[in-house]
Design a protein around this motif. Structure first.
Motif, PDB file in Angstrom:
ATOM      1  N   ARG A   1       0.844  -1.209   0.000  1.00 54.97           N
ATOM      2  CA  ARG A   1       0.000   0.000   0.000  1.00 54.97           C
ATOM      3  C   ARG A   1       0.873   1.250   0.000  1.00 54.97           C
ATOM      4  NH1 ARG A   1      -5.309  -1.050   0.479  1.00 54.97           N
ATOM      5  NH2 ARG A   1      -5.970  -2.882   1.636  1.00 54.97           N
ATOM      6  N   ILE A   2       0.362   2.310  -0.613  1.00 60.81           N
ATOM      7  CA  ILE A   2       1.102   3.571  -0.684  1.00 60.81           C
ATOM      8  C   ILE A   2       0.575   4.478   0.426  1.00 60.81           C
ATOM      9  CG2 ILE A   2       1.700   5.523  -2.163  1.00 60.81           C
ATOM     10  CD1 ILE A   2       0.835   3.522  -4.546  1.00 60.81           C
ATOM     11  N   ALA A   3       1.264   4.459   1.558  1.00 58.95           N
ATOM     12  CA  ALA A   3       0.772   5.195   2.729  1.00 58.95           C
ATOM     13  C   ALA A   3       0.908   6.703   2.529  1.00 58.95           C
ATOM     14  CB  ALA A   3       1.543   4.755   3.972  1.00 58.95           C
ATOM     15  N   ASN A   4       2.058   7.103   1.977  1.00 57.35           N
ATOM     16  CA  ASN A   4       2.308   8.529   1.721  1.00 57.35           C
ATOM     17  C   ASN A   4       2.622   8.734   0.261  1.00 57.35           C
ATOM     18  OD1 ASN A   4       2.276  10.418   4.017  1.00 57.35           O
ATOM     19  ND2 ASN A   4       3.470   8.749   4.940  1.00 57.35           N
ATOM     20  N   HIS A   5       2.044   9.791  -0.327  1.00 54.43           N
ATOM     21  CA  HIS A   5       2.246  10.029  -1.745  1.00 54.43           C
ATOM     22  C   HIS A   5       2.493  11.511  -1.955  1.00 54.43           C
ATOM     23  CE1 HIS A   5       1.497  10.296  -6.051  1.00 54.43           C
ATOM     24  NE2 HIS A   5       1.534   8.983  -6.124  1.00 54.43           N
ATOM     25  N   ILE A   6       3.489  11.808  -2.786  1.00 52.20           N
ATOM     26  CA  ILE A   6       3.927  13.195  -2.959  1.00 52.20           C
ATOM     27  C   ILE A   6       2.803  14.092  -3.508  1.00 52.20           C
ATOM     28  CG2 ILE A   6       4.918  12.785  -5.261  1.00 52.20           C
ATOM     29  CD1 ILE A   6       7.263  14.665  -4.266  1.00 52.20           C
ATOM     30  N   VAL A   7       1.892  13.543  -4.293  1.00 48.65           N
ATOM     31  CA  VAL A   7       0.776  14.331  -4.843  1.00 48.65           C
ATOM     32  C   VAL A   7      -0.508  14.068  -4.059  1.00 48.65           C
ATOM     33  CG1 VAL A   7      -0.642  14.778  -6.883  1.00 48.65           C
ATOM     34  CG2 VAL A   7       1.813  14.316  -7.155  1.00 48.65           C
ATOM     35  N   LEU A   8      -0.763  12.805  -3.774  1.00 45.00           N
ATOM     36  CA  LEU A   8      -2.049  12.431  -3.180  1.00 45.00           C
ATOM     37  C   LEU A   8      -2.079  12.590  -1.660  1.00 45.00           C
ATOM     38  CD1 LEU A   8      -2.607   9.188  -5.303  1.00 45.00           C
ATOM     39  CD2 LEU A   8      -3.708  11.403  -5.653  1.00 45.00           C
ATOM     40  N   GLY A   9      -0.901  12.773  -1.051  1.00 45.33           N
ATOM     41  CA  GLY A   9      -0.846  12.940   0.396  1.00 45.33           C
ATOM     42  C   GLY A   9      -0.930  11.623   1.133  1.00 45.33           C
ATOM     43  N   GLU A  10      -1.335  11.734   2.415  1.00 52.60           N
ATOM     44  CA  GLU A  10      -1.377  10.553   3.266  1.00 52.60           C
ATOM     45  C   GLU A  10      -2.684   9.794   3.025  1.00 52.60           C
ATOM     46  OE1 GLU A  10      -0.759   9.979   7.991  1.00 52.60           O
ATOM     47  OE2 GLU A  10       0.277  11.692   7.056  1.00 52.60           O
ATOM     48  N   ASP A  11      -2.613   8.488   3.081  1.00 51.09           N
ATOM     49  CA  ASP A  11      -3.820   7.671   2.949  1.00 51.09           C
ATOM     50  C   ASP A  11      -4.498   7.601   4.317  1.00 51.09           C
ATOM     51  OD1 ASP A  11      -5.791   5.922   2.260  1.00 51.09           O
ATOM     52  OD2 ASP A  11      -4.468   4.352   1.492  1.00 51.09           O
TER      53      ASP A  11
ATOM     54  N   ARG B   1      -7.243   6.129   5.044  1.00 51.50           N
ATOM     55  CA  ARG B   1      -8.005   4.906   5.306  1.00 51.50           C
ATOM     56  C   ARG B   1      -7.185   3.956   6.187  1.00 51.50           C
ATOM     57  NH1 ARG B   1      -8.637   2.784  -0.633  1.00 51.50           N
ATOM     58  NH2 ARG B   1      -6.412   3.092  -0.376  1.00 51.50           N
TER      59      ARG B   1
END
Lengths: 108, 379
Positions: free
Chosen positions: A4-14, A16
């Motif tokens: 899972r992608i917990a942190n993403h440079i564009v989408l931010g923190e997940d 859920r």
């Protein structure tokens, strides 16, 4: 094995939290309610969804948008459910598909 | 039977724009999509779009998707999700299968005065030994997993194809924490925009031009674990002795897209073959109306381009349908459409755009030459 992608440079923190349980081939895994079944499986390192009817070759994610049916599995007893577009519900029972039915554990 | 002024098939950028325009003019509009959410592929476009401010450059695709969905709902567009259009039938009847897999589905028929097909495109495949193994997937599939579902399809990626999809998805896979171990392209140069290519090469991704994937090798569980690539000659055939084996668990195929237009084939609409647009393309006039009167087309279904051209074509289709139904007077409709065609011209500039501009003109010309309606109208 978490993918899972917990942190993403564009989408931010997940925000859920994988908080519901589903049963996959007899084992319990954690999933997000409402996410595609396939993404919960990938997050748990499961990449084979079904085996073909004649040659029993493995198949998995291919189109990801409900067109190709390669990710079809048996969900709550119903075969041919496209897992990439079917949302997770708590307590779902999912089985690897072999041909038109569930893969028998004895064949492993 | 349910009656609607306009039924739009596909809630991507083209379908949403068509529905918004027709509905804003006063038509009753039903927008159908087989997915759980509207927006088509906009929600996986997390990058900022190019273009002029008229085309919301600098805005991310996901935000454009949200804005369009909100606007459609505000305009009173009725949206049915989980609804697959199975066929179009004589008398402008739309056959719909409604419901999710694993549940009892409903079969419904809706009668539409006008139908707009905006069904999008599907990914092309490259076949090599092992291409059906889990781990081999469309580049768009990998993009959906990372940007929409927030899960990595694997760790080490071989990207096959260096068009804009291959380049952008490679970059986004890196943003998602994957390693792109190779970008493989059969042509002698990179296919997409230099600005996208630079992001990949700057990050140190090895680029293999004049190469292709010749085999995917599975591990014990049947999932891709190794990828064999090889150089190709000028006929694109692998050169023996040039094979390299890469460790990777994903092969993402970014080999272009082809229009989805089966519904228009079913109606016997006139088609032409257009390599620039990705395959067989339904002929249409400047109103986006096909050779079947009352059936319109917009977006990638009428030639693979991009979200902004799809949006503009959708607007034209929606305005034209509303005009024919008497919701907009001809003068106003013509003025609106002329303005949109001008904006479309601005989107079809540059070495890539000019080819699309020329290909679109061929489609419009062939409509006039080949269809009875084109000859009668003769405009």
């Amino acid at each position: 094995m978490g993918t899972r992608i917990a942190n993403h440079i564009v989408l931010g923190e997940d925000s859920r939290i994988a908080a519901v349980e589903i049963i996959v081939d007899g084992k319990s895994i954690l999933a997000n309610e409402g996410e595609p079944i396939l993404s919960a499986l990938l997050a748990n390192g499961i990449k084979v969804n079904r085996y073909t009817a004649k040659r029993h070759e493995p198949r998995g994610l291919f189109c990801g948008i409900g067109q190709c049916t390669d990710c079809a599995m048996v969900v709550d007893g119903v075969p041919n459910v496209r897992t990439c577009i079917t949302p997770v519900k708590s307590g779902m029972v999912i089985q690897t598909q072999d041909g038109l039915g569930p893969k028998e554990a004895a064949n492993d | 039977m349910i009656e609607k002024d306009v039924v739009v098939v596909g809630a991507g950028p083209a379908g949403l724009a068509a529905a918004i325009e027709a509905s804003a003019a006063g038509a009753s509009v039903l927008l159908l999509d087989q997915n759980l959410k509207p927006g088509g592929q906009l929600f996986k476009q997390i990058h900022k779009f190019f273009g002029s401010s008229a085309h919301r450059s600098g805005t991310r695709g996901t935000d454009i998707g949200t804005a369009l969905c909100d606007e459609a709902r505000r305009n009173g567009v009725e949206i049915w999700l989980n609804s697959t259009v199975m066929g179009l039938f004589a008398g402008n009847k739309v056959g719909i299968e409604k419901g999710t897999d694993g549940t009892l589905k409903q079969i419904l028929t809706v009668h539409a005065k006008k139908i707009i097909v905006a069904a999008g495109a599907s990914e092309n495949v490259v076949r090599f030994k092992g291409w059906t193994l889990p781990g081999v997937m469309g580049a768009g599939a990998a993009q959906t997993m990372i940007n929409v579902n927030r899960v990595r399809p694997g760790q080490k990626i071989v990207m096959l194809g260096s068009g804009n999809v291959g380049l952008i998805v490679s970059y986004q896979l890196m943003q998602a924490g994957c390693e792109v171990v190779a970008l493989v392209e059969a042509a002698p140069k990179i296919g997409g925009y230099a600005v996208h290519a630079a992001k990949i090469t700057r990050a140190g991704v090895p680029v293999f031009l004049r190469h292709t994937v010749i085999e995917a090798i599975p591990d014990d569980s049947g999932v891709v674990s190794k990828v064999i690539i090889a150089q190709v000659d000028s006929s694109f055939l692998p050169v023996p002795g040039t094979e390299k084996t890469l460790e990777a668990d994903v092969i993402a195929i970014g080999a272009g897209l082809k229009p989805v237009a089966e519904l228009l084939h079913l109606m016997n609409c006139a088609f032409t073959f257009s390599p620039v647009f990705g395959g067989w393309i339904p002929l249409h006039n400047a109103d986006m109306e096909t050779s079947c009167e009352g059936i319109y087309v917009a977006g990638d279904s009428t030639g693979v381009e991009e979200a902004n051209t799809a949006l503009e074509e959708g607007r034209i289709a929606g305005i034209s349908a509303a005009e024919k139904l008497g919701y907009i007077d001809t003068e106003e409709a013509q003025a609106k459409k002329a303005e949109i065609w001008q904006r479309l011209g601005a989107l079809r500039l540059g070495p890539f755009g000019e080819r699309r501009l020329a290909a679109k003109q061929v489609i419009l010309n062939e409509f006039e030459q080949k269809t009875a309606r084109g000859m009668h109208h003769g405009n």
